[in-house]
Scaffold this motif. Structure first.
Motif, PDB file in Angstrom:
ATOM      1  N   GLY A 181       0.846  -1.128   0.033  1.00  0.00           N
ATOM      2  CA  GLY A 181       0.027   0.063  -0.120  1.00  0.00           C
ATOM      3  C   GLY A 181       0.874   1.289  -0.086  1.00  0.00           C
ATOM      4  O   GLY A 181       0.319   2.270   0.065  1.00  0.00           O
ATOM      5  N   LEU A 182       2.066   1.295  -0.036  1.00  0.00           N
ATOM      6  CA  LEU A 182       2.962   2.244   0.049  1.00  0.00           C
ATOM      7  C   LEU A 182       3.165   2.779  -1.532  1.00  0.00           C
ATOM      8  O   LEU A 182       3.635   2.241  -2.499  1.00  0.00           O
ATOM      9  N   ASP A 183       2.916   4.285  -1.787  1.00  0.00           N
ATOM     10  CA  ASP A 183       3.243   4.857  -3.165  1.00  0.00           C
ATOM     11  C   ASP A 183       4.573   4.845  -3.104  1.00  0.00           C
ATOM     12  O   ASP A 183       5.181   5.697  -2.464  1.00  0.00           O
ATOM     13  N   ILE A 184       5.272   4.484  -4.164  1.00  0.00           N
ATOM     14  CA  ILE A 184       6.594   4.437  -4.334  1.00  0.00           C
ATOM     15  C   ILE A 184       6.959   4.869  -5.710  1.00  0.00           C
ATOM     16  O   ILE A 184       6.590   4.739  -6.899  1.00  0.00           O
ATOM     17  N   VAL A 185       8.495   5.471  -5.797  1.00  0.00           N
ATOM     18  CA  VAL A 185       8.904   5.538  -7.040  1.00  0.00           C
ATOM     19  C   VAL A 185      10.535   5.367  -6.987  1.00  0.00           C
ATOM     20  O   VAL A 185      11.111   5.405  -5.868  1.00  0.00           O
ATOM     21  N   VAL A 186      11.108   4.739  -8.021  1.00  0.00           N
ATOM     22  CA  VAL A 186      12.444   4.244  -7.723  1.00  0.00           C
ATOM     23  C   VAL A 186      13.454   5.103  -8.904  1.00  0.00           C
ATOM     24  O   VAL A 186      13.011   4.952 -10.110  1.00  0.00           O
ATOM     25  N   VAL A 187      14.468   5.440  -8.622  1.00  0.00           N
ATOM     26  CA  VAL A 187      15.317   6.002  -9.722  1.00  0.00           C
ATOM     27  C   VAL A 187      16.812   5.252  -9.610  1.00  0.00           C
ATOM     28  O   VAL A 187      17.090   4.825  -8.878  1.00  0.00           O
ATOM     29  N   ASN A 188      17.323   5.125 -10.840  1.00  0.00           N
ATOM     30  CA  ASN A 188      18.498   4.305 -11.185  1.00  0.00           C
ATOM     31  C   ASN A 188      19.511   5.062 -11.664  1.00  0.00           C
ATOM     32  O   ASN A 188      19.478   5.017 -12.827  1.00  0.00           O
ATOM     33  N   PRO A 189      20.262   5.980 -11.243  1.00  0.00           N
ATOM     34  CA  PRO A 189      21.114   6.998 -11.735  1.00  0.00           C
ATOM     35  C   PRO A 189      22.407   6.130 -12.095  1.00  0.00           C
ATOM     36  O   PRO A 189      22.618   5.131 -11.756  1.00  0.00           O
ATOM     37  N   GLY A 190      22.882   6.606 -13.183  1.00  0.00           N
ATOM     38  CA  GLY A 190      24.402   6.185 -13.537  1.00  0.00           C
ATOM     39  C   GLY A 190      25.341   6.754 -12.668  1.00  0.00           C
ATOM     40  O   GLY A 190      25.068   7.006 -11.469  1.00  0.00           O
TER      41      GLY A 190
ATOM     42  N   VAL B 118      25.554  11.076 -15.437  1.00  0.00           N
ATOM     43  CA  VAL B 118      24.374  11.930 -15.098  1.00  0.00           C
ATOM     44  C   VAL B 118      24.977  13.027 -13.884  1.00  0.00           C
ATOM     45  O   VAL B 118      25.640  12.867 -13.061  1.00  0.00           O
ATOM     46  N   THR B 119      24.425  14.167 -14.133  1.00  0.00           N
ATOM     47  CA  THR B 119      24.880  15.250 -13.040  1.00  0.00           C
ATOM     48  C   THR B 119      23.846  14.893 -11.746  1.00  0.00           C
ATOM     49  O   THR B 119      22.650  14.374 -11.823  1.00  0.00           O
ATOM     50  N   VAL B 120      24.475  15.433 -10.675  1.00  0.00           N
ATOM     51  CA  VAL B 120      23.700  15.240  -9.336  1.00  0.00           C
ATOM     52  C   VAL B 120      22.585  16.152  -9.482  1.00  0.00           C
ATOM     53  O   VAL B 120      21.440  15.994  -8.775  1.00  0.00           O
ATOM     54  N   SER B 121      22.408  17.378 -10.413  1.00  0.00           N
ATOM     55  CA  SER B 121      21.430  18.283 -10.225  1.00  0.00           C
ATOM     56  C   SER B 121      20.247  17.783 -10.998  1.00  0.00           C
ATOM     57  O   SER B 121      19.242  17.655 -10.684  1.00  0.00           O
ATOM     58  N   ASP B 122      20.686  17.048 -12.018  1.00  0.00           N
ATOM     59  CA  ASP B 122      19.648  16.269 -12.963  1.00  0.00           C
ATOM     60  C   ASP B 122      18.915  15.077 -12.012  1.00  0.00           C
ATOM     61  O   ASP B 122      17.777  14.628 -12.220  1.00  0.00           O
ATOM     62  N   VAL B 123      19.712  14.436 -11.062  1.00  0.00           N
ATOM     63  CA  VAL B 123      19.233  13.298 -10.038  1.00  0.00           C
ATOM     64  C   VAL B 123      18.120  14.001  -9.269  1.00  0.00           C
ATOM     65  O   VAL B 123      17.193  13.479  -9.007  1.00  0.00           O
ATOM     66  N   VAL B 124      18.409  15.203  -8.762  1.00  0.00           N
ATOM     67  CA  VAL B 124      17.573  15.711  -7.763  1.00  0.00           C
ATOM     68  C   VAL B 124      16.410  16.449  -8.657  1.00  0.00           C
ATOM     69  O   VAL B 124      15.302  16.262  -7.924  1.00  0.00           O
TER      70      VAL B 124
ATOM     71  N   MET C 137      13.939  13.268  -9.091  1.00  0.00           N
ATOM     72  CA  MET C 137      13.469  12.842  -8.003  1.00  0.00           C
ATOM     73  C   MET C 137      12.346  13.591  -7.660  1.00  0.00           C
ATOM     74  O   MET C 137      11.136  13.194  -7.275  1.00  0.00           O
ATOM     75  N   THR C 138      12.390  15.025  -7.307  1.00  0.00           N
ATOM     76  CA  THR C 138      11.484  15.871  -6.862  1.00  0.00           C
ATOM     77  C   THR C 138      10.219  15.904  -7.982  1.00  0.00           C
ATOM     78  O   THR C 138       9.081  15.784  -7.372  1.00  0.00           O
ATOM     79  N   MET C 139      10.578  16.073  -9.179  1.00  0.00           N
ATOM     80  CA  MET C 139       9.435  16.140  -9.978  1.00  0.00           C
ATOM     81  C   MET C 139       8.654  14.778 -10.160  1.00  0.00           C
ATOM     82  O   MET C 139       7.437  14.635 -10.226  1.00  0.00           O
ATOM     83  N   LEU C 140       9.207  13.515  -9.948  1.00  0.00           N
ATOM     84  CA  LEU C 140       8.599  12.323  -9.750  1.00  0.00           C
ATOM     85  C   LEU C 140       7.570  12.154  -8.631  1.00  0.00           C
ATOM     86  O   LEU C 140       6.537  11.804  -8.576  1.00  0.00           O
ATOM     87  N   MET C 141       8.248  12.886  -7.339  1.00  0.00           N
ATOM     88  CA  MET C 141       7.402  12.863  -6.090  1.00  0.00           C
ATOM     89  C   MET C 141       6.382  13.799  -6.389  1.00  0.00           C
ATOM     90  O   MET C 141       5.316  13.612  -5.655  1.00  0.00           O
ATOM     91  N   GLU C 142       6.525  14.793  -7.020  1.00  0.00           N
ATOM     92  CA  GLU C 142       5.257  15.702  -7.095  1.00  0.00           C
ATOM     93  C   GLU C 142       4.410  15.628  -8.357  1.00  0.00           C
ATOM     94  O   GLU C 142       3.469  15.987  -8.480  1.00  0.00           O
ATOM     95  N   SER C 143       4.418  14.337  -8.981  1.00  0.00           N
ATOM     96  CA  SER C 143       3.775  14.016  -9.936  1.00  0.00           C
ATOM     97  C   SER C 143       2.868  12.721  -9.500  1.00  0.00           C
ATOM     98  O   SER C 143       2.834  12.525  -8.386  1.00  0.00           O
ATOM     99  N   ASN C 144       1.940  12.198 -10.301  1.00  0.00           N
ATOM    100  CA  ASN C 144       0.780  11.467 -10.151  1.00  0.00           C
ATOM    101  C   ASN C 144       1.524   9.879 -10.199  1.00  0.00           C
ATOM    102  O   ASN C 144       0.969   8.941 -10.171  1.00  0.00           O
ATOM    103  N   ILE C 145       2.619   9.804 -10.758  1.00  0.00           N
ATOM    104  CA  ILE C 145       3.614   8.334 -11.165  1.00  0.00           C
ATOM    105  C   ILE C 145       3.842   7.806  -9.641  1.00  0.00           C
ATOM    106  O   ILE C 145       4.108   8.448  -8.973  1.00  0.00           O
ATOM    107  N   ARG C 146       3.479   6.623  -9.934  1.00  0.00           N
ATOM    108  CA  ARG C 146       3.910   6.013  -8.672  1.00  0.00           C
ATOM    109  C   ARG C 146       4.185   4.127  -9.162  1.00  0.00           C
ATOM    110  O   ARG C 146       3.845   4.015 -10.324  1.00  0.00           O
ATOM    111  N   THR C 147       4.735   3.384  -8.404  1.00  0.00           N
ATOM    112  CA  THR C 147       4.959   2.035  -8.740  1.00  0.00           C
ATOM    113  C   THR C 147       5.667   2.025 -10.044  1.00  0.00           C
ATOM    114  O   THR C 147       5.523   1.212 -10.880  1.00  0.00           O
TER     115      THR C 147
END
Length: 333
Positions: free
Chosen positions: A170-179, A213-219, A222-232
């Motif tokens: 039941g937890l809403d999650i997103v996963v990022v896999n940076p280079g 990838v740059t750390v700025s792009d990772v951040v 991440m924040t765009m995904l968390m603020e979106s309706n995207i999950r799982t």
């Protein structure tokens, strides 16, 4: 309230800076006062008054592997960015890698469920993505192959399983896999070690290549995904695929040194990892090059970021400008 675990690392510190600058209320764990000073140093790359921003963070001393003292981290928290990770490619470190990366992630997932966290973003790695035997770009759909993975990659993959398990409960999650994440402030580990190595005018470079990838792009992702309706969903974050030689050719001139010109041969690598194995077993020394890592140095793995581009209309920043910024900060130190 937003919780950032691992806020004293490269990605975590840059994420904290972004969130605080955006006016968010933020909490982060730390293990020692010295680690907070690293955050202050990173903030100093982007502002003339880093201390005022550091003091806005609700710092809680806690180790994610110690379940008994983690509840205070999660009280009144709505969103969690889980950035904690131990990086090591030494097979002898498997147990401590498993404890930090897998058991620690399980603790974060369980407490997120317990406290009704609205959404969790987990920072994984391309090391947890399966390789592509067809020599085409690796995507999020690649099949996992543990036989070809490093101990670090195995524990990051197992940690991902804990996050997916949380989503089933039941937890809403997103996963990022940076280079390989490019950013300033940690010059003795991760991508920072490339700058340190190049600055010494070394002559040899390792074969193969990977995604950067740059750390700025990772951040940003991440924040765009968390603020979106995207999950799982999981997303590869790679701006550019390069050989290590191409990467050194970019950073060396900006550090005012000549780039390495001699490729380490396959014979040299094969000899070194065997010598390193014997040295470790006979004298108890830490491994510098495991067999799994050595095998991975012989080819260039290319990664696709089409999914993040498509889902979020995401645009990566200019990697060359980010590398130049890092080089300038390295010279300043």
């Amino acid at each position: 309230m937003i919780l950032v675990t691992g806020g004293t690392g490269l990605i975590g510190s840059h994420l904290l800076f972004h969130l605080i600058n955006s006016g968010k209320t933020v909490r982060s764990n730390y293990r020692s006062k010295a680690s907070i000073e690293k955050v202050r140093k990173v903030f100093g790359y982007y502002t003339d008054d880093p201390s005022s921003l550091v003091e806005k963070i609700d710092w809680v001393q806690a180790d994610i592997t110690e379940l008994g003292n983690l509840d205070n981290l999660f009280i009144d928290v709505d969103y969690v960015y889980h950035c904690v990770a131990l990086i090591s490619f030494d097979p002898k470190d498997y147990k401590i890698l498993e404890r930090t990366n897998v058991e620690g992630t399980a603790n974060v997932v369980n407490l997120s469920l317990k406290y009704g966290i609205k959404k969790l973003c987990y920072v994984s790695s391309i090391a947890a993505i399966g390789s592509n035997p067809k020599q085409t770009e690796v995507t999020e759909e690649n099949e996992w192959n543990e036989a070809k993975a490093t101990v670090y990659g195995i524990t990051k993959y197992e940690a991902e399983l804990e996050v997916w398990r949380g989503s089933q409960e039941g937890l809403d999650i997103v996963v990022v896999n940076p280079g390989v994440v490019i950013g300033p402030g940690f010059w003795k580990s991760g991508s920072g070690s490339f700058f340190t190595y190049a600055s010494k005018g070394k002559k040899y470079y390792i074969p193969g290549g990977t995604g950067f990838v740059t750390v700025s792009d990772v951040v940003k992702a991440m924040t765009m995904l968390m603020e979106s309706n995207i999950r799982t969903e999981g997303f590869i974050l790679v701006n550019q695929n390069m050989t290590y030689k191409e990467f050194f050719d970019k950073i060396a001139p900006k550090l005012e040194v000549s780039p390495p010109t001699k490729k380490v041969s396959k014979f040299m690598i094969e000899c070194f990892w065997r010598w390193d194995w014997a040295r470790s077993n006979l004298f108890g020394k830490r491994r510098k090059l495991s067999k799994a890592v050595a095998k991975g140095l012989f080819h260039k793995e290319d990664y696709s970021s089409e999914k993040i581009k498509s889902e979020l209309d995401f645009e990566f920043e200019d990697l060359d400008k980010a590398i130049e910024f890092c080089c300038d900060r390295f010279i300043e130190k």
